[in-house]
Scaffold this motif. Structure first.
Motif, PDB file in Angstrom:
ATOM      1  N   PRO A 143     -10.133  11.153  -0.120  1.00  0.00           N
ATOM      2  CA  PRO A 143      -8.925  11.841  -0.982  1.00  0.00           C
ATOM      3  C   PRO A 143      -7.786  12.283  -0.584  1.00  0.00           C
ATOM      4  CG  PRO A 143     -10.598  13.422  -0.502  1.00  0.00           C
ATOM      5  CD  PRO A 143     -11.230  11.980   0.150  1.00  0.00           C
ATOM      6  N   GLN A 144      -7.516  11.936   0.944  1.00  0.00           N
ATOM      7  CA  GLN A 144      -6.246  12.240   1.541  1.00  0.00           C
ATOM      8  C   GLN A 144      -5.510  10.619   1.859  1.00  0.00           C
ATOM      9  OE1 GLN A 144      -7.656  14.799   4.610  1.00  0.00           O
ATOM     10  NE2 GLN A 144      -6.840  16.574   3.625  1.00  0.00           N
ATOM     11  N   VAL A 145      -6.019   9.756   1.283  1.00  0.00           N
ATOM     12  CA  VAL A 145      -5.437   8.399   1.541  1.00  0.00           C
ATOM     13  C   VAL A 145      -4.942   7.966   0.517  1.00  0.00           C
ATOM     14  CG1 VAL A 145      -5.912   6.154   2.390  1.00  0.00           C
ATOM     15  CG2 VAL A 145      -6.729   8.049   3.509  1.00  0.00           C
ATOM     16  N   SER A 146      -3.710   7.529   0.327  1.00  0.00           N
ATOM     17  CA  SER A 146      -3.057   6.735  -0.679  1.00  0.00           C
ATOM     18  C   SER A 146      -3.100   5.184  -0.395  1.00  0.00           C
ATOM     19  CB  SER A 146      -1.465   7.088  -0.849  1.00  0.00           C
ATOM     20  OG  SER A 146      -0.971   6.284  -1.767  1.00  0.00           O
ATOM     21  N   LEU A 147      -4.042   4.599  -0.854  1.00  0.00           N
ATOM     22  CA  LEU A 147      -4.365   3.195  -0.735  1.00  0.00           C
ATOM     23  C   LEU A 147      -3.032   2.440  -0.921  1.00  0.00           C
ATOM     24  CD1 LEU A 147      -6.065   1.253   0.548  1.00  0.00           C
ATOM     25  CD2 LEU A 147      -7.404   0.879  -1.478  1.00  0.00           C
ATOM     26  N   MET A 148      -2.448   2.531  -1.956  1.00  0.00           N
ATOM     27  CA  MET A 148      -1.331   1.897  -2.392  1.00  0.00           C
ATOM     28  C   MET A 148      -0.225   1.855  -1.062  1.00  0.00           C
ATOM     29  SD  MET A 148       1.306   2.713  -5.366  1.00  0.00           S
ATOM     30  CE  MET A 148       1.796   4.250  -4.824  1.00  0.00           C
ATOM     31  N   ASN A 151      -1.709   0.268   2.229  1.00  0.00           N
ATOM     32  CA  ASN A 151      -2.163  -1.248   2.181  1.00  0.00           C
ATOM     33  C   ASN A 151      -0.967  -2.115   2.056  1.00  0.00           C
ATOM     34  OD1 ASN A 151      -3.453  -3.720   0.283  1.00  0.00           O
ATOM     35  ND2 ASN A 151      -4.497  -2.951   1.815  1.00  0.00           N
ATOM     36  N   MET A 152       0.209  -1.411   1.815  1.00  0.00           N
ATOM     37  CA  MET A 152       1.601  -2.259   1.411  1.00  0.00           C
ATOM     38  C   MET A 152       1.855  -3.324   2.581  1.00  0.00           C
ATOM     39  SD  MET A 152       3.658  -3.249  -0.791  1.00  0.00           S
ATOM     40  CE  MET A 152       3.490  -2.051  -2.121  1.00  0.00           C
ATOM     41  N   ASP A 153       1.895  -2.887   3.874  1.00  0.00           N
ATOM     42  CA  ASP A 153       2.418  -3.670   5.029  1.00  0.00           C
ATOM     43  C   ASP A 153       1.411  -4.501   5.432  1.00  0.00           C
ATOM     44  OD1 ASP A 153       4.749  -2.350   5.121  1.00  0.00           O
ATOM     45  OD2 ASP A 153       4.152  -0.962   6.635  1.00  0.00           O
ATOM     46  N   SER A 155      -1.061  -5.990   3.205  1.00  0.00           N
ATOM     47  CA  SER A 155      -1.073  -6.938   2.338  1.00  0.00           C
ATOM     48  C   SER A 155       0.327  -8.023   2.234  1.00  0.00           C
ATOM     49  CB  SER A 155      -1.280  -6.594   0.923  1.00  0.00           C
ATOM     50  OG  SER A 155      -2.520  -6.118   0.633  1.00  0.00           O
ATOM     51  N   MET A 156       1.364  -7.394   2.364  1.00  0.00           N
ATOM     52  CA  MET A 156       2.450  -8.208   2.567  1.00  0.00           C
ATOM     53  C   MET A 156       2.683  -8.982   3.499  1.00  0.00           C
ATOM     54  SD  MET A 156       3.062  -7.708  -0.605  1.00  0.00           S
ATOM     55  CE  MET A 156       4.803  -9.115  -0.679  1.00  0.00           C
ATOM     56  N   SER A 157       1.970  -8.642   4.694  1.00  0.00           N
ATOM     57  CA  SER A 157       2.119  -9.529   6.011  1.00  0.00           C
ATOM     58  C   SER A 157       1.137 -10.811   5.838  1.00  0.00           C
ATOM     59  CB  SER A 157       1.631  -8.850   7.078  1.00  0.00           C
ATOM     60  OG  SER A 157       0.305  -8.559   7.015  1.00  0.00           O
ATOM     61  N   LEU A 158       0.329 -10.800   4.843  1.00  0.00           N
ATOM     62  CA  LEU A 158      -0.339 -11.932   4.683  1.00  0.00           C
ATOM     63  C   LEU A 158       0.306 -13.046   3.780  1.00  0.00           C
ATOM     64  CD1 LEU A 158      -3.801 -10.177   3.937  1.00  0.00           C
ATOM     65  CD2 LEU A 158      -3.194 -11.822   5.821  1.00  0.00           C
ATOM     66  N   VAL A 159       1.490 -12.666   2.999  1.00  0.00           N
ATOM     67  CA  VAL A 159       2.063 -13.552   2.265  1.00  0.00           C
ATOM     68  C   VAL A 159       3.052 -14.395   2.871  1.00  0.00           C
ATOM     69  CG1 VAL A 159       3.791 -13.693   0.195  1.00  0.00           C
ATOM     70  CG2 VAL A 159       2.100 -11.828   0.350  1.00  0.00           C
ATOM     71  N   PHE A 170       4.499 -10.597  -7.368  1.00  0.00           N
ATOM     72  CA  PHE A 170       3.176 -10.151  -8.038  1.00  0.00           C
ATOM     73  C   PHE A 170       2.144 -10.096  -6.962  1.00  0.00           C
ATOM     74  CE2 PHE A 170      -0.631 -10.718 -10.513  1.00  0.00           C
ATOM     75  CZ  PHE A 170      -0.162 -10.037 -11.464  1.00  0.00           C
ATOM     76  N   SER A 171       2.398 -10.322  -5.715  1.00  0.00           N
ATOM     77  CA  SER A 171       1.681  -9.842  -4.623  1.00  0.00           C
ATOM     78  C   SER A 171       1.860  -8.317  -4.334  1.00  0.00           C
ATOM     79  CB  SER A 171       1.737 -10.759  -3.379  1.00  0.00           C
ATOM     80  OG  SER A 171       1.454 -12.006  -3.327  1.00  0.00           O
ATOM     81  N   GLU A 172       3.042  -7.865  -4.368  1.00  0.00           N
ATOM     82  CA  GLU A 172       3.565  -6.580  -4.268  1.00  0.00           C
ATOM     83  C   GLU A 172       2.881  -5.761  -5.401  1.00  0.00           C
ATOM     84  OE1 GLU A 172       7.407  -4.025  -3.761  1.00  0.00           O
ATOM     85  OE2 GLU A 172       7.451  -5.653  -2.543  1.00  0.00           O
ATOM     86  N   TRP A 173       3.014  -6.298  -6.360  1.00  0.00           N
ATOM     87  CA  TRP A 173       2.665  -5.440  -7.836  1.00  0.00           C
ATOM     88  C   TRP A 173       0.997  -5.157  -7.565  1.00  0.00           C
ATOM     89  CZ3 TRP A 173       4.513  -2.302 -11.127  1.00  0.00           C
ATOM     90  CH2 TRP A 173       3.712  -2.144 -12.112  1.00  0.00           C
TER      91      TRP A 173
END
Length: 268
Positions: A143-148, A151-153, A155-159, A170-173
């Motif tokens: 409950p204290q973690v905002s996965l959005m 996870n951003m850095d 996930s986007m490091s995988l692009v 769309f990857s960011e979306w």
């Protein structure tokens, strides 16, 4: 532009959303962990003149309803069986299967275990992916973690650097619209996936594609998978320079051309 149609079907009593495009032999396409089927739309349109591409949202992803109790599947074998049930309802008894990341692993698993599969295209797929700890996965629904935001850095490091602007956006979306329970379940399945002993059961043609800038599913992991495909009728491994963990989204044109070349060679 080819028309993409979306509708619902009941799978195991739950409303499942899927999209389809094109005519011809069927391709079942599987989205990446925690995301949904729209990431395949660019490839769908480019294959539509020769193939019917069918892309479901897994339970609890995108527009598909979750399982009872607001749960998602958490085991690769369970997801593969669900996909088999979906294919039996929507496609029939013969199809090519493709997927990326977790979807790539599932494509290999389905090719090893289901006689309906007549060809496999695995993007960033491996037969062994011990990549996430239980502690990290548990935190995804804390409950204290905002996965959005968390996870951003990651996930986007995988692009990859050669991704189209549309693919990157769309990857960011995908991160901005993340569903923590879905992401957690998929990555539990991915991190615990060990299907090495099943690769000798794959007899159909297999294409393994690897984006050179993917640091999560490494080239070494894909090459090790290739070495275990000893009974496949055809095995090809194609490097994709400049692409990362989501090739079908990052550059649909390059991926579609690669797939069509392989289909011609394999007689699919």
């Amino acid at each position: 532009m080819p028309e993409i149609l979306g509708r619902y079907v009941n799978i195991r009593g739950r409303r499942t959303y899927f999209e389809t495009c094109g005519d011809g032999p069927a391709i079942l396409a599987i989205h990446t962990a925690g995301r949904e089927g729209r990431q395949w739309q660019g490839v769908m349109e480019l294959l539509a003149s020769r193939y019917r591409v069918v892309v479901p949202d897994l339970p609890g992803h995108g527009k598909s309803w979750p399982l009872a109790g607001n749960e998602c599947l958490q085991d690769a074998h369970d997801i593969a069986q669900w996909l088999r049930d979906f294919a039996a309802s929507v496609i029939g008894d013969s199809f090519i299967v493709t997927g990326c990341s977790l979807g790539g692993n599932l494509s290999l698993l389905m090719g090893a275990t289901f006689g309906e599969v007549r060809g496999v295209v695995s993007l960033q797929g491996c037969d062994f992916t011990p990549t996430f700890t239980d502690t990290a996965l548990d935190l995804m629904t804390h409950p204290q973690v905002s996965l959005m935001h968390a996870n951003m850095d990651f996930s986007m490091s995988l692009v990859g650097s050669k991704s189209t602007p549309e693919g990157r956006a769309f990857s960011e979306w995908g991160v901005l619209s993340i569903i923590p329970v879905a992401q957690q379940g998929d990555l539990r399945a991915y991190g615990r996936c060990d299907i090495r002993s099943l690769m000798e059961k794959v007899t159909v043609p297999v294409l393994l594609a690897h984006g050179s800038e993917d640091w999560l599913a490494s080239r070494e992991m894909v090459e090790a998978t290739k070495e275990r495909l000893v009974n496949a009728s055809l095995v090809r491994m194609v490097p994709l320079p400049g692409l990362g963990h989501f090739p079908h989204l990052e550059d649909p044109a390059r991926v579609s051309e690669m797939m069509l070349t392989f289909f011609d060679e394999a007689g699919l």
